[in-house]
Design an enzyme around this catalytic site. Structure first.
Site, mmCIF file in Angstrom:
data_model
loop_
_atom_site.group_PDB
_atom_site.id
_atom_site.type_symbol
_atom_site.label_atom_id
_atom_site.label_comp_id
_atom_site.label_asym_id
_atom_site.label_seq_id
_atom_site.Cartn_x
_atom_site.Cartn_y
_atom_site.Cartn_z
ATOM 1 N N LYS A 97 -19.974 18.726 7.293
ATOM 2 C CA LYS A 97 -18.834 19.068 8.047
ATOM 3 C C LYS A 97 -18.646 17.967 9.151
ATOM 4 O O LYS A 97 -17.640 17.659 9.813
ATOM 5 C CB LYS A 97 -19.391 20.380 8.875
ATOM 6 C CG LYS A 97 -18.347 20.846 9.821
ATOM 7 C CD LYS A 97 -17.055 21.042 9.153
ATOM 8 C CE LYS A 97 -15.920 21.681 10.217
ATOM 9 N NZ LYS A 97 -14.641 21.992 9.711
ATOM 10 N N SER B 196 0.793 -1.203 0.030
ATOM 11 C CA SER B 196 0.070 -0.100 0.000
ATOM 12 C C SER B 196 0.833 1.354 0.106
ATOM 13 O O SER B 196 1.752 1.554 -1.004
ATOM 14 C CB SER B 196 -0.932 -0.121 1.211
ATOM 15 O OG SER B 196 -2.272 0.485 0.860
#
Length: 278
Positions: free
Chosen positions: A157, A105
């Site tokens: 948010k 990764s």
């Protein structure tokens, strides 16, 4: 007892010689090849980037060998180290990568910069992909009689707040976000792995891991070999006949290493995207 005293004396001499050799290898004179280990979860890139920049500016350092031992880490940190290695290469010094047990990764992302990449046949590598995780504690909090309220400036948010479930719109928003990070990963590979076709790369870049042997067969790794092979290759690429090899020093003390290298893995912050094996 004389033989014991002689043995102790010889051991002390050998220890002193070893210490002297270690010190001399770090003196920035002659032609040197540095070995830098990248291990553990990649979260805090600053210590590694700082070391790479110092090696770039050191005129005695002719090449860099990266010993890669990591399952990955955050997107931003991996990209910062990748870019630091690009700057190192830009100074005309080669980079050789030696994959150890695991280079996956985000660590794999970093390794792609290498001018030559080695892996062992049983190295675990690949895991090309991006992940962001969300854990909802809403039902548990409700059972405990705890209620939360968010006062926010926009609908996204508090998207990854553990006190709420993700809406379908939020899932689409997050998917779009990680798709963009995924494209950055793909482009970072294609920039240096010229032998692999882009469409073929996308077929296999689904998060799966490969053995080092499989990675070589699909052109993600150049050759089977270990650290010594990488050292020999760095010597050849740097065109240095008799270099001095030295290992970039790690910070002393377990606690200091954990803090400085970010190995206290910050509980996978929901504010981060990750290139990491799961």
């Amino acid at each position: 007892m004389k033989w014991f005293k002689r043995l102790v004396f010889v051991l002390i001499i050998l220890l002193m010689l070893g210490l002297v050799a270690n010190i001399l290898s770090r003196i920035p004179v002659g032609e040197r090849i540095a070995v830098l280990k990248i291990d553990g979860i990649i979260i805090n890139s600053e210590p590694v980037v700082r070391k790479i920049e110092a090696l770039k500016e050191d005129k005695s350092v002719k090449a860099l060998v990266i010993r890669a031992e990591s399952p990955g880490g955050s997107v931003g940190a991996s990209q910062e180290i990748y870019r630091a290695l690009e700057r190192f290469k830009g100074s005309g010094k080669p980079v050789v990568v030696s994959m150890g047990n695991v280079c996956a990764s985000g660590c794999f992302y970093i390794a792609m910069v290498g001018d030559h990449i080695y892996a062992n046949p049983g190295t675990i590598t690949g895991s090309i992909g991006v992940i962001v995780q969300h854990t909802s504690l809403k039902d548990l909090l409700n059972k405990m009689g705890i209620k939360t309220t968010s006062i926010k400036t926009g609908k996204f948010k508090d998207t990854l707040s553990p006190t709420k479930e993700l809406t379908e719109e939020e899932k689409e928003y997050l998917q779009d976000l990680i798709n963009k990070a995924y494209e950055q990963f793909i482009n970072a590979i294609l920039k240096y792995r010229k032998e692999i076709d882009a469409s073929r790369l996308r077929e296999i870049a689904d998060g799966r891991v490969f053995t080092g042997e499989e990675a070589m067969n699909i052109k993600l790794v150049d050759e089977m070999g270990g650290l010594q092979d990488a050292l020999d290759k760095a010597k050849a690429l740097a065109k240095v006949e008799k270099p001095r090899f030295f290992y970039v020093e790690e910070p002393k003390g377990l606690i200091r290493r954990l803090i400085q290298n970010g190995l206290v893995f910050e509980a996978q912050s929901p504010l981060m995207l990750y290139y990491i094996v799961q």
